[in-house]
Design an enzyme around this catalytic site. Structure first.
Site, PDB file in Angstrom:
ATOM      1  N   TYR A  13      49.081  32.536 -20.378  1.00  0.00           N
ATOM      2  CA  TYR A  13      47.881  32.971 -21.238  1.00  0.00           C
ATOM      3  C   TYR A  13      46.887  33.823 -20.217  1.00  0.00           C
ATOM      4  CZ  TYR A  13      48.674  30.091 -25.049  1.00  0.00           C
ATOM      5  OH  TYR A  13      49.167  29.334 -26.393  1.00  0.00           O
ATOM      6  N   THR A  95      47.941  18.996 -13.781  1.00  0.00           N
ATOM      7  CA  THR A  95      47.638  17.644 -13.208  1.00  0.00           C
ATOM      8  C   THR A  95      48.761  17.137 -12.919  1.00  0.00           C
ATOM      9  OG1 THR A  95      45.657  17.508 -14.515  1.00  0.00           O
ATOM     10  CG2 THR A  95      46.482  15.573 -13.565  1.00  0.00           C
ATOM     11  N   LEU A 164      38.059  34.142 -17.833  1.00  0.00           N
ATOM     12  CA  LEU A 164      38.348  34.272 -19.110  1.00  0.00           C
ATOM     13  C   LEU A 164      38.193  32.960 -19.823  1.00  0.00           C
ATOM     14  CD1 LEU A 164      41.343  34.001 -20.401  1.00  0.00           C
ATOM     15  CD2 LEU A 164      41.831  35.893 -19.229  1.00  0.00           C
ATOM     16  N   LYS A 221      35.432  28.574  -8.820  1.00  0.00           N
ATOM     17  CA  LYS A 221      36.143  28.381 -10.130  1.00  0.00           C
ATOM     18  C   LYS A 221      36.061  26.810 -10.605  1.00  0.00           C
ATOM     19  CE  LYS A 221      38.708  28.903 -13.715  1.00  0.00           C
ATOM     20  NZ  LYS A 221      38.457  29.610 -14.643  1.00  0.00           N
ATOM     21  N   ALA A 224      32.520  26.418 -11.600  1.00  0.00           N
ATOM     22  CA  ALA A 224      32.256  26.702 -12.809  1.00  0.00           C
ATOM     23  C   ALA A 224      32.755  25.897 -14.143  1.00  0.00           C
ATOM     24  CB  ALA A 224      32.588  28.304 -13.085  1.00  0.00           C
ATOM     25  N   CYS A 277      42.037  23.643 -19.146  1.00  0.00           N
ATOM     26  CA  CYS A 277      41.574  23.513 -17.979  1.00  0.00           C
ATOM     27  C   CYS A 277      40.495  22.522 -17.608  1.00  0.00           C
ATOM     28  CB  CYS A 277      41.253  24.797 -17.324  1.00  0.00           C
ATOM     29  SG  CYS A 277      42.758  26.140 -17.621  1.00  0.00           S
ATOM     30  N   PHE A 278      39.433  22.488 -18.665  1.00  0.00           N
ATOM     31  CA  PHE A 278      38.426  21.550 -18.104  1.00  0.00           C
ATOM     32  C   PHE A 278      38.776  20.551 -17.431  1.00  0.00           C
ATOM     33  CE2 PHE A 278      35.011  23.718 -21.164  1.00  0.00           C
ATOM     34  CZ  PHE A 278      34.970  24.775 -20.360  1.00  0.00           C
TER      35      PHE A 278
HETATM   36  N1  LIG Z   1      44.462  29.397 -19.962  1.00  0.00           N
HETATM   37  C1  LIG Z   1      43.218  29.797 -19.471  1.00  0.00           C
HETATM   38  O1  LIG Z   1      42.405  30.323 -20.281  1.00  0.00           O
HETATM   39  C2  LIG Z   1      42.787  29.884 -18.012  1.00  0.00           C
HETATM   40  C3  LIG Z   1      43.716  29.426 -16.978  1.00  0.00           C
HETATM   41  N2  LIG Z   1      43.406  29.460 -15.652  1.00  0.00           N
HETATM   42  C4  LIG Z   1      44.311  29.093 -14.695  1.00  0.00           C
HETATM   43  O2  LIG Z   1      45.337  30.173 -14.403  1.00  0.00           O
HETATM   44  C5  LIG Z   1      46.635  29.445 -14.304  1.00  0.00           C
HETATM   45  C6  LIG Z   1      47.760  29.823 -15.295  1.00  0.00           C
HETATM   46  O3  LIG Z   1      47.297  29.391 -16.435  1.00  0.00           O
HETATM   47  P1  LIG Z   1      48.050  29.772 -17.758  1.00  0.00           P
HETATM   48  O4  LIG Z   1      48.090  31.112 -17.781  1.00  0.00           O
HETATM   49  O5  LIG Z   1      47.302  28.962 -18.773  1.00  0.00           O
HETATM   50  O6  LIG Z   1      49.234  29.041 -17.503  1.00  0.00           O
HETATM   51  P2  LIG Z   1      50.673  29.183 -18.360  1.00  0.00           P
HETATM   52  O7  LIG Z   1      51.419  28.015 -18.585  1.00  0.00           O
HETATM   53  O8  LIG Z   1      50.491  29.825 -19.878  1.00  0.00           O
HETATM   54  O9  LIG Z   1      51.510  30.347 -17.814  1.00  0.00           O
HETATM   55  C7  LIG Z   1      51.971  29.984 -16.564  1.00  0.00           C
HETATM   56  C8  LIG Z   1      53.510  30.641 -16.462  1.00  0.00           C
HETATM   57  O10 LIG Z   1      53.982  30.554 -15.036  1.00  0.00           O
HETATM   58  C9  LIG Z   1      55.488  30.691 -15.104  1.00  0.00           C
HETATM   59  N3  LIG Z   1      56.117  30.293 -13.749  1.00  0.00           N
HETATM   60  C10 LIG Z   1      55.915  28.767 -13.390  1.00  0.00           C
HETATM   61  N4  LIG Z   1      56.399  29.010 -12.099  1.00  0.00           N
HETATM   62  C11 LIG Z   1      57.040  29.965 -11.916  1.00  0.00           C
HETATM   63  C12 LIG Z   1      57.699  30.623 -10.917  1.00  0.00           C
HETATM   64  N5  LIG Z   1      58.136  30.245  -9.719  1.00  0.00           N
HETATM   65  N6  LIG Z   1      58.185  31.904 -11.024  1.00  0.00           N
HETATM   66  C13 LIG Z   1      57.875  32.743 -11.986  1.00  0.00           C
HETATM   67  N7  LIG Z   1      57.129  32.081 -13.140  1.00  0.00           N
HETATM   68  C14 LIG Z   1      56.630  30.864 -12.911  1.00  0.00           C
HETATM   69  C15 LIG Z   1      55.502  29.574 -16.388  1.00  0.00           C
HETATM   70  O11 LIG Z   1      56.972  29.749 -16.906  1.00  0.00           O
HETATM   71  C16 LIG Z   1      54.589  29.925 -17.394  1.00  0.00           C
HETATM   72  O12 LIG Z   1      54.962  31.059 -18.442  1.00  0.00           O
HETATM   73  C17 LIG Z   1      46.110  28.041 -14.047  1.00  0.00           C
HETATM   74  O13 LIG Z   1      46.143  27.723 -12.761  1.00  0.00           O
HETATM   75  C18 LIG Z   1      45.044  27.838 -15.015  1.00  0.00           C
HETATM   76  O14 LIG Z   1      44.236  26.803 -14.467  1.00  0.00           O
HETATM   77  C19 LIG Z   1      42.487  30.219 -15.386  1.00  0.00           C
HETATM   78  C20 LIG Z   1      41.486  30.806 -16.327  1.00  0.00           C
HETATM   79  C21 LIG Z   1      41.755  30.581 -17.729  1.00  0.00           C
HETATM   80  O1  LIG Z   2      39.452  28.137 -16.653  1.00  0.00           O
HETATM   81  C1  LIG Z   2      39.719  28.141 -17.709  1.00  0.00           C
HETATM   82  O2  LIG Z   2      40.709  27.881 -18.252  1.00  0.00           O
HETATM   83  C2  LIG Z   2      38.703  28.625 -18.675  1.00  0.00           C
HETATM   84  O3  LIG Z   2      38.115  27.573 -19.192  1.00  0.00           O
HETATM   85  C3  LIG Z   2      37.229  27.594 -20.223  1.00  0.00           C
HETATM   86  O4  LIG Z   2      37.617  28.395 -21.263  1.00  0.00           O
HETATM   87  P1  LIG Z   2      38.472  27.882 -22.392  1.00  0.00           P
HETATM   88  O5  LIG Z   2      38.873  26.471 -22.371  1.00  0.00           O
HETATM   89  O6  LIG Z   2      39.611  29.040 -22.946  1.00  0.00           O
HETATM   90  O7  LIG Z   2      37.408  27.844 -23.640  1.00  0.00           O
HETATM   91  P2  LIG Z   2      36.054  27.303 -23.784  1.00  0.00           P
HETATM   92  O8  LIG Z   2      35.292  28.524 -24.743  1.00  0.00           O
HETATM   93  O9  LIG Z   2      35.282  27.206 -22.510  1.00  0.00           O
HETATM   94  O10 LIG Z   2      36.000  26.175 -24.632  1.00  0.00           O
HETATM   95  C4  LIG Z   2      36.610  24.788 -23.991  1.00  0.00           C
HETATM   96  C5  LIG Z   2      36.481  23.760 -24.987  1.00  0.00           C
HETATM   97  O11 LIG Z   2      35.071  23.369 -24.995  1.00  0.00           O
HETATM   98  C6  LIG Z   2      34.594  23.243 -26.430  1.00  0.00           C
HETATM   99  N1  LIG Z   2      33.397  23.714 -26.556  1.00  0.00           N
HETATM  100  C7  LIG Z   2      32.742  24.849 -25.919  1.00  0.00           C
HETATM  101  C8  LIG Z   2      31.404  25.186 -25.854  1.00  0.00           C
HETATM  102  C9  LIG Z   2      30.511  24.285 -26.770  1.00  0.00           C
HETATM  103  O12 LIG Z   2      29.395  24.624 -26.723  1.00  0.00           O
HETATM  104  N2  LIG Z   2      31.070  23.157 -27.457  1.00  0.00           N
HETATM  105  C10 LIG Z   2      32.359  23.013 -27.259  1.00  0.00           C
HETATM  106  O13 LIG Z   2      32.783  21.899 -27.787  1.00  0.00           O
HETATM  107  C11 LIG Z   2      35.571  24.319 -27.142  1.00  0.00           C
HETATM  108  O14 LIG Z   2      35.627  24.185 -28.563  1.00  0.00           O
HETATM  109  C12 LIG Z   2      36.822  24.048 -26.463  1.00  0.00           C
HETATM  110  O15 LIG Z   2      37.580  22.979 -26.810  1.00  0.00           O
HETATM  111  C13 LIG Z   2      36.070  28.485 -19.821  1.00  0.00           C
HETATM  112  O16 LIG Z   2      35.030  28.925 -20.605  1.00  0.00           O
HETATM  113  C14 LIG Z   2      36.661  29.692 -18.816  1.00  0.00           C
HETATM  114  O17 LIG Z   2      35.377  30.397 -18.247  1.00  0.00           O
HETATM  115  C15 LIG Z   2      37.657  29.502 -18.079  1.00  0.00           C
HETATM  116  O18 LIG Z   2      38.010  30.544 -17.312  1.00  0.00           O
END
Ligand SMILES: NC(=O)C1=CN([C@@H]2O[C@H](COP(=O)(O)OP(=O)(O)OC[C@H]3O[C@@H](n4cnc5c(N)ncnc54)[C@H](O)[C@@H]3O)[C@@H](O)[C@H]2O)C=CC1
Ligand SMILES: O=C(O)[C@H]1O[C@H](OP(=O)(O)OP(=O)(O)OC[C@H]2O[C@@H](n3ccc(=O)[nH]c3=O)[C@H](O)[C@@H]2O)[C@H](O)[C@@H](O)[C@@H]1O
Length: 467
Positions: A13, A95, A164, A221, A224, A277-278
Site C-alpha cells: 500500500y 506487531t 499518506l 512518524k 504523528a 498502522c494506528f
Molecule cells: N498502509 C499505509 O497506509 C501506511 C503504511 N506505512 C508503513 O509502511 C510499511 C509498509 O506498509 P504497507 O505498504 O501497508 O505493507 P504491505 O503489507 O501492503 O506491503 C509490504 C510488502 O513487502 C513485501 N515484502 C516483505 N518482505 C520482503 C522482502 N524481504 N523482499 C521483498 N518484498 C518483501 C511483502 O510481500 C508485501 O507485499 C509499514 O511499515 C507501514 O507501517 C506508512 C504509512 C502509511
Molecule cells: O501510518 C499510516 O499507516 C497512516 O495512518 C493513517 O492513515 P490511514 O490509517 O490510512 O487512514 P486515516 O484516515 O488516518 O484513518 C484511520 C482510521 O481512523 C478512523 N477515523 C479517522 C478520522 C476521524 O475523524 N475519525 C475516525 O474514526 C478512520 O475511519 C480509520 O478507521 C494516517 O492518517 C496517515 O498519516 C499515516 O501515514
C-alpha cells in the site's frame, strides 16, 4: 549526487503508490518496485488497471502514465538492488506475534532480511532509505548489518517516513503537508539527504521538505500516528458521554474544532479506528517507553488503544441489548467492511471485531462492501480463530448488492462511511426488512431524522436514540 536508478523493496500500500508518483514526477529516474509476492507483482503489471492490487482513487492514471516508461514492477529483487543508487525499504513491520515484546513490539524480521539482502548483493555505494514505519533507533541496526559486510561498499541510511492515508494516497503524495527526511549529520549524510531532497523537489515546494536527524525522523512518524489516533479515541470517548446526556457529538466536534488551536480535522466519532498502522504504531511506542522504564508514558498511550477496543465492543453490545438482548438467529446486515471509505483495505477494521462479537452471539450476518472481496472477509474472520471456518461461512454471507443484502434483516449496521450508503432508497430497504427495523449508524453518516420518519429505529454514534 544525482540519483538515476531507484529500487523499492515492498510493493504494498505504501511502496506501490509512493513509487508510482515518484516515477510520474521524475521521468529521468528509473524506478523499480520489487516484491517476493509474485501475485502482487503480477497484479501491478496487469493490463487491466482496475485489477491493480491497491485500490486508490487516481492511482490507475498515475500507473498508466509511468509504467513501462520509467516505472517497473518485478520479482527480481537482487538485480534491482544491484542496479540502484538509492534503495527504499517499504516492507511490512507488523506487531510481533511471538517471543519478547509479543503483541506490542514491531516485528523487524522483514526489515532485517532486506538489510542482509542489500549487504549481500550490493557492489557499489548506495543510499538506503527507511520508508517503512520503524521504532526509533532502527537505523543503527540497519547500519550495523550493512557495514559489516567486509566488501568495502559505503552505505548512507536515511529515514523518510510516509504520511499518506489510504483512500487519499495519490493526493497526499502529490500535495503532502510535509516530507520528512532524517539523516546523519556528517558531510556524507548531508549529501545523501540532499540527493533525496532533490527528488522530492521535482514537485514539492522546498518549504515543505523538512530535514532532521535520523532519530527525530523515525520518532516523528510514531508520534504523528499516536496523536492522530489519540484524537479519534478522544472524540469517541466523548461520543458515549453525548449518548448519555443528549449532547450531539457532531455539534461538539464542530464547536471545539472551530478553536484554531484544536482545528476541525480528525474529530469524527466512529465505531473505532482501524487500519494497519494506528494500533500497531501506538503499541510499538508503548513498548519503546516500557523498554526505557517509562511506565507512565507507556500507560498514557496504551489508553488510546484500550479506548478504541471499548468503542468497538460497546457498538456490538448496544446492538445486542437493543435487539431485546438476543441476536441469536437474527439477521443483521453490515454496510461496509473496509476500515474506511475509498479503500479495499480491511486490516484491523472495526467491522471485523464487531462481526466477531455478534457471531459469538449466534447472529446471522449479511455483509455488503463496495470494494472488499468475499475471500478477504472470510480470511479476516478465519484469522481470529474464534470458530471453525465452516461456521463462519454458515453464519456470515457476503452479498454484492445492498438491496439483496438487507432482505429480511432485523437490523442494519453501518461500519464504513462509503458515500453510496447515503444515496440508497431507504424506503425500499425498510419495506424489505423485519419490523421493527433498526439502524445502527457507526459512522454518523445517515440522516436519522428522515429515516425515523420512514419508521426505522435509529441509533447513531454520539447522539441519543431516535424512534
Ligand atoms: N498502509 C499505509 O497506509 C501506511 C503504511 N506505512 C508503513 O509502511 C510499511 C509498509 O506498509 P504497507 O505498504 O501497508 O505493507 P504491505 O503489507 O501492503 O506491503 C509490504 C510488502 O513487502 C513485501 N515484502 C516483505 N518482505 C520482503 C522482502 N524481504 N523482499 C521483498 N518484498 C518483501 C511483502 O510481500 C508485501 O507485499 C509499514 O511499515 C507501514 O507501517 C506508512 C504509512 C502509511
Ligand atoms: O501510518 C499510516 O499507516 C497512516 O495512518 C493513517 O492513515 P490511514 O490509517 O490510512 O487512514 P486515516 O484516515 O488516518 O484513518 C484511520 C482510521 O481512523 C478512523 N477515523 C479517522 C478520522 C476521524 O475523524 N475519525 C475516525 O474514526 C478512520 O475511519 C480509520 O478507521 C494516517 O492518517 C496517515 O498519516 C499515516 O501515514
Amino acid at each position: 549526487m544525482t540519483i538515476k536508478n531507484i529500487c523499492c523493496i515492498g510493493a504494498g500500500y505504501v511502496g506501490g503508490p509512493t513509487m508510482s508518483v515518484i516515477a510520474q514526477k521524475c521521468p529521468n529516474i528509473k524506478v523499480t518496485v520489487v516484491d517476493i509476492n509474485e501475485d502482487r507483482i503480477a497484479a501491478w503489471n496487469h493490463k487491466d488497471l482496475s485489477r491493480l492490487p491497491v485500490y486508490e482513487p487516481g492511482l490507475d492514471k498515475v500507473v498508466e502514465e509511468a509504467r513501462g516508461r520509467n516505472l517497473f514492477f518485478s520479482t527480481e529483487v537482487d538485480k534491482a538492488i544491484n542496479d540502484a543508487d538509492m534503495i527504499f525499504i517499504s516492507v511490512n513491520t507488523p506487531t510481533k506475534t511471538y517471543g519478547k515484546g509479543k503483541g506490542m513490539a514491531a516485528d523487524l524480521k522483514y526489515i532485517e532480511l532486506c538489510a542482509r539482502q542489500i549487504a549481500r548483493v550490493a557492489k557499489q555505494d548506495k543510499i538506503v532509505v527507511e520508508k517503512s514505519t520503524l521504532p526509533v533507533r532502527t537505523a543503527s541496526a540497519i547500519k550495523s548489518i550493512l557495514e559489516n559486510t567486509g566488501n568495502g561498499v559505503q552505505f548512507q541510511i536515511l529515514s523518510n517516513p510516509e504520511f499518506l492515508a489510504e483512500g487519499t494516497a495519490v493526493q497526499d503524495l502529490l500535495h503532502p503537508d510535509r516530507v520528512l527526511i532524517g539523516g546523519d549529520t556528517t558531510q556524507e549524510g548531508q549529501k545523501a539527504i540532499q540527493a533525496l531532497v532533490d527528488i522530492y523537489a521535482n514537485w514539492i515546494p522546498n518549504e515543505r521538505i523538512l530535514t532532521t536527524n535520523v532519530w527525530s525522523s523515525e520518532l516523528s512518524k510514531l508520534t504523528a500516528n499516536a496523536f492522530l489516533a489519540q484524537r479519534v479515541s478522544s472524540i469517541n470517548a466523548m461520543s458515549v458521554i453525548c449518548e448519555n446526556t443528549g449532547a450531539d457529538i457532531n455539534e461538539v466536534s464542530k464547536a471545539i474544532g472551530m478553536d484554531s488551536r484544536i482545528g476541525p480535522k480528525f474529530l469524527k466519532a466512529s465505531v473505532g479506528f482501524g487500519g494497519s498502522c494506528f494500533q500497531k504504531d501506538i503499541l510499538n511506542l508503548v513498548y519503546i517507553a516500557k523498554t526505557y522504564g517509562l511506565d507512565e508514558v507507556a500507560d498514557y498511550w496504551e489508553q488510546v488503544v484500550l479506548m478504541n477496543d471499548y468503542q468497538k465492543n460497546r457498538f456490538s453490545d448496544n446492538i445486542v441489548s437493543t435487539l431485546y438482548n438476543t441476536v441469536s438467529g437474527k439477521k443483521i446486515t453490515f454496510f461496509g467492511w473496509a476500515f474506511k471509505k475509498d479503500t479495499n483495505d480491511t486490516r484491523e477494521s472495526a467491522a471485523i471485531k464487531v462481526a466477531d462479537n455478534l457471531l459469538s452471539e449466534k447472529a446471522n450476518l449479511s455483509v455488503y462492501d463496495p470494494k472488499v472481496t468475499e475471500e478477504r472477509i472470510y480470511a479476516d474472520l478465519d484469522y481470529l480463530n474464534s470458530r471453525s471456518e465452516e461456521e463462519n461461512r454458515k453464519l456470515l454471507k457476503v452479498q454484492n448488492n445492498p438491496y439483496n443484502a438487507i432482505k429480511n434483516s432485523h437490523a442494519i449496521a453501518i461500519l464504513t462511511e462509503w458515500d453510496e450508503f447515503k444515496t440508497y432508497d431507504w424506503q425500499k430497504i425498510y419495506d424489505n426488512m423485519h419490523k421493527p427495523a433498526f439502524i445502527f449508524d457507526g459512522r454518523g453518516i445517515l440522516d436519522t431524522k428522515a429515516l425515523s420518519k420512514i419508521g426505522f429505529i435509529c441509533y447513531k454514534i454520539g447522539s441519543a436514540t431516535t424512534v
